[in-house]
Design an enzyme around this catalytic site. Structure first.
Site, mmCIF file in Angstrom:
data_model
loop_
_atom_site.group_PDB
_atom_site.id
_atom_site.type_symbol
_atom_site.label_atom_id
_atom_site.label_comp_id
_atom_site.label_asym_id
_atom_site.label_seq_id
_atom_site.Cartn_x
_atom_site.Cartn_y
_atom_site.Cartn_z
ATOM 1 N N ARG A 1 -3.363 -0.699 5.257
ATOM 2 C CA ARG A 1 -3.963 -1.791 4.477
ATOM 3 C C ARG A 1 -3.035 -2.982 4.278
ATOM 4 O O ARG A 1 -3.448 -4.124 4.489
ATOM 5 C CB ARG A 1 -4.442 -1.260 3.124
ATOM 6 C CG ARG A 1 -5.533 -0.209 3.271
ATOM 7 C CD ARG A 1 -5.870 0.450 1.956
ATOM 8 N NE ARG A 1 -4.729 1.237 1.489
ATOM 9 C CZ ARG A 1 -4.634 1.754 0.280
ATOM 10 N NH1 ARG A 1 -5.591 1.568 -0.602
ATOM 11 N NH2 ARG A 1 -3.587 2.469 -0.062
ATOM 12 N N CYS B 1 0.858 -1.184 0.000
ATOM 13 C CA CYS B 1 0.000 0.000 0.000
ATOM 14 C C CYS B 1 0.898 1.241 0.000
ATOM 15 O O CYS B 1 2.087 1.145 -0.304
ATOM 16 C CB CYS B 1 -0.982 -0.014 1.169
ATOM 17 S SG CYS B 1 -0.272 0.182 2.810
ATOM 18 N N ASP C 1 -6.588 5.083 0.364
ATOM 19 C CA ASP C 1 -5.783 5.065 1.577
ATOM 20 C C ASP C 1 -6.449 6.001 2.579
ATOM 21 O O ASP C 1 -6.788 7.138 2.250
ATOM 22 C CB ASP C 1 -4.374 5.554 1.244
ATOM 23 C CG ASP C 1 -3.383 5.246 2.351
ATOM 24 O OD1 ASP C 1 -3.572 4.234 3.047
ATOM 25 O OD2 ASP C 1 -2.423 6.003 2.496
#
Length: 117
Positions: free
Chosen positions: A15, A9, A116
């Site tokens: 994540r 990520c 994100d």
């Protein structure tokens, strides 16, 4: 031999370490996580994400952020990006033939695993 899987990520604190923690708990497949950015290198995962994992019975507390490197193409058999932007950033460093896919290509319809946070 089990495939070596890398989750990627942006900062490697939300994540990708969550995906790593879940896979580690559910499988003995070798795995790791990394971020395309370098500003969180050495940091633990984001606190609220660790709490969310813990509520579901997973532990990511030992994980630490690291930056994705072109050498990861040699170290892993599959690289899973959390979103389309990170996939593009990974591909800019491409070497070799290691497949790079979106995580959601295995999990759900849609272009990526969400923005994100």
């Amino acid at each position: 031999m089990k495939p070596r899987i890398l989750f990627v990520c942006l900062g490697n604190i939300w994540r990708s370490p969550a995906a790593e923690a879940v896979l580690r708990a559910r499988s003995d497949a070798p795995c790791d996580s990394a971020g395309t950015g370098d500003w969180h290198v050495g940091d633990p995962p984001y606190g609220p994400m660790l709490e969310a994992l813990a509520r579901r019975g997973f532990d990511g507390s030992a994980l630490r952020a690291r930056q994705f490197q072109s050498a990861d193409f040699d170290a892993f058999d599959l690289i899973l990006a959390m979103d389309a932007k990170n996939l593009r950033d990974i591909e800019r460093l491409r070497r070799g033939t290691t497949p790079v896919r979106l995580l959601t290509s295995f999990l759900a319809d849609g272009p990526d695993a969400g923005p994100d946070p």
